[in-house]
Design a protein around this motif. Structure first.
Motif, mmCIF file in Angstrom:
data_model
loop_
_atom_site.group_PDB
_atom_site.id
_atom_site.type_symbol
_atom_site.label_atom_id
_atom_site.label_comp_id
_atom_site.label_asym_id
_atom_site.label_seq_id
_atom_site.Cartn_x
_atom_site.Cartn_y
_atom_site.Cartn_z
ATOM 1 N N UNK A 119 0.821 -1.205 0.000
ATOM 2 C CA UNK A 119 0.000 0.000 0.000
ATOM 3 C C UNK A 119 0.858 1.260 0.000
ATOM 4 N N UNK A 120 1.936 1.237 0.775
ATOM 5 C CA UNK A 120 2.842 2.379 0.799
ATOM 6 C C UNK A 120 3.428 2.640 -0.584
ATOM 7 N N UNK A 121 3.808 1.574 -1.265
ATOM 8 C CA UNK A 121 4.424 1.713 -2.584
ATOM 9 C C UNK A 121 3.424 2.243 -3.604
ATOM 10 N N UNK A 122 2.167 1.816 -3.489
ATOM 11 C CA UNK A 122 1.125 2.305 -4.391
ATOM 12 C C UNK A 122 0.928 3.806 -4.197
ATOM 13 N N UNK A 123 0.868 4.229 -2.938
ATOM 14 C CA UNK A 123 0.706 5.647 -2.630
ATOM 15 C C UNK A 123 1.905 6.446 -3.123
ATOM 16 N N UNK A 132 12.431 1.496 -4.518
ATOM 17 C CA UNK A 132 13.304 0.657 -3.701
ATOM 18 C C UNK A 132 13.417 1.215 -2.285
ATOM 19 N N UNK A 133 13.108 2.490 -2.141
ATOM 20 C CA UNK A 133 13.149 3.131 -0.823
ATOM 21 C C UNK A 133 11.840 3.878 -0.606
ATOM 22 N N UNK A 134 11.208 3.665 0.543
ATOM 23 C CA UNK A 134 9.937 4.322 0.851
ATOM 24 C C UNK A 134 10.183 5.749 1.330
ATOM 25 N N UNK A 190 -4.655 13.101 1.265
ATOM 26 C CA UNK A 190 -5.830 12.263 1.497
ATOM 27 C C UNK A 190 -6.395 11.722 0.193
ATOM 28 N N UNK A 191 -6.220 12.505 -0.869
ATOM 29 C CA UNK A 191 -6.710 12.050 -2.180
ATOM 30 C C UNK A 191 -5.919 10.839 -2.662
ATOM 31 N N UNK A 192 -4.640 10.789 -2.317
ATOM 32 C CA UNK A 192 -3.801 9.650 -2.706
ATOM 33 C C UNK A 192 -4.120 8.427 -1.857
ATOM 34 N N UNK A 193 -4.398 8.676 -0.572
ATOM 35 C CA UNK A 193 -4.641 7.562 0.339
ATOM 36 C C UNK A 193 -6.012 6.940 0.121
#
Length: 331
Positions: free
Chosen positions: A3-7, A45-47, A65-68
């Motif tokens: 999820x972090x990578x998608x955001x 490769x790095x968050x 918030x729009x991204x999340x």
């Protein structure tokens, strides 16, 4: 982790939309990281840290918030410039200039629901600008510094005066739709009279400002006749029509703004005089645009057409100001 990578991927795409520079250069300059570190973030490769996300969001006005929660329709996040100290006018104007340049370079368009005369118009006249800045700062600042300062037309620092000219120069080149009502201009006239009654303005200053408002009305009428914005007391420096002026006697305006440029749609909601809350939430901004379209359809366009309605509108405002001048004479 996924999820972090998608955001992060969405955030990087947003940067590409809002900047003409190479993504790797933007990350290096914004986050102060090396070339290798920037590429590692681009390759996911790095968050990105929270601090880095905030830096990017603030620089490019990106709604996190729009991204999340991209599909959420129940809430919208607005950004607001909280300040614990006094209002920084030069910083405020620099942000306006930067934003307008983006709209201009992106072949954008702006919509303005004018409760008061749009701030940009004051930037073309020294006396009216001096009065409005004094009025705004007097209302916003917590200290007595402005109140204790005797009003004069030269109280604006030279850098700010020059900055406001640059802002109007850019604004005059942007395609704009402004919706006014019968109180949009009379508010400033009433404020001048009120300042005179308080003893902040002399009778000479109050009369000068009211007469300058009449000059502004004549100039605005000329702009509407040709559909082009240009500096008062000057000749138009362009032949490109970019000014659409609507009057509406029924709808209550609120100084809200909608802008779109490149693939970006933004909304600006007024919050206490000069401050605005902003969002680039697509769903909300599209809704905001639909509201503007609805109001425009119920308004009267007086740019280059409807001469009778145009004369009626400006004559009403001129007569109101003349009554204020008479009031000043007998106070």
């Amino acid at each position: 982790m996924d999820n972090y990578l998608v955001i992060q991927e969405k955030l990087l795409e947003k940067i590409k939309e809002k900047s003409k520079d190479k993504l790797v250069d933007v990350l290096m300059n914004t986050l102060h990281v090396s070339l290798d570190s920037a590429y590692r973030r681009i390759r996911l490769e790095k968050i990105l840290t929270l601090d880095e996300v905030i830096k990017i969001s603030n620089r490019f006005n990106i709604s996190i918030d729009h991204l999340i929660s991209h599909d959420s329709s129940n809430s919208v996040l607005f950004s607001f410039p909280f300040k614990s100290s006094q209002f920084d006018l030069e910083e405020y104007f620099n942000k306006i200039l930067t934003h307008l340049i983006k709209v201009k370079e992106g072949n954008g368009v702006m919509y303005y629901s004018a409760k008061d005369i749009p701030i940009f118009h004051f930037f073309q006249d020294k006396k009216l600008l001096a009065f409005k800045l004094h009025y705004w700062l007097n209302s916003m600042n917590r200290t007595e510094e402005i109140r204790k300062t005797e009003f004069n037309y030269d109280f604006i620092p030279a850098p700010i005066a020059e900055l406001t000219k640059k802002i109007y120069t850019v604004y005059s080149q942007i395609k704009t739709h402004e919706i006014w009502n019968n109180e949009t201009l009379t508010r400033s006239s009433s404020q001048i009279t009120y300042y005179y009654e308080m003893g902040i303005l002399t009778k000479t200053q109050a009369n000068e400002l009211q007469l300058r408002l009449i000059d502004f009305i004549k100039h605005l009428n000329s702009e509407c006749e040709i559909g082009i914005k240009y500096f008062i007391d000057h000749e138009p420096y362009s032949t490109e029509e970019n000014y659409y002026f609507y009057c509406n006697e029924i709808v209550s305006t609120d100084n809200s703004i909608y802008a779109e440029y490149d693939n970006i749609k933004e909304s600006f909601l007024p919050h206490i005089l000069l401050n605005y809350m902003t969002t680039d939430n697509i769903q909300y901004s599209e809704y905001n645009k639909s509201v503007f379209d609805t109001v425009i359809n119920k308004s009267t366009l007086i740019t280059k057409v409807n001469e009778k309605d145009r004369r009626k509108f400006f004559n009403f405002n001129k007569q109101f100001i003349e009554k204020q001048i008479n009031k000043i004479e007998i106070i």
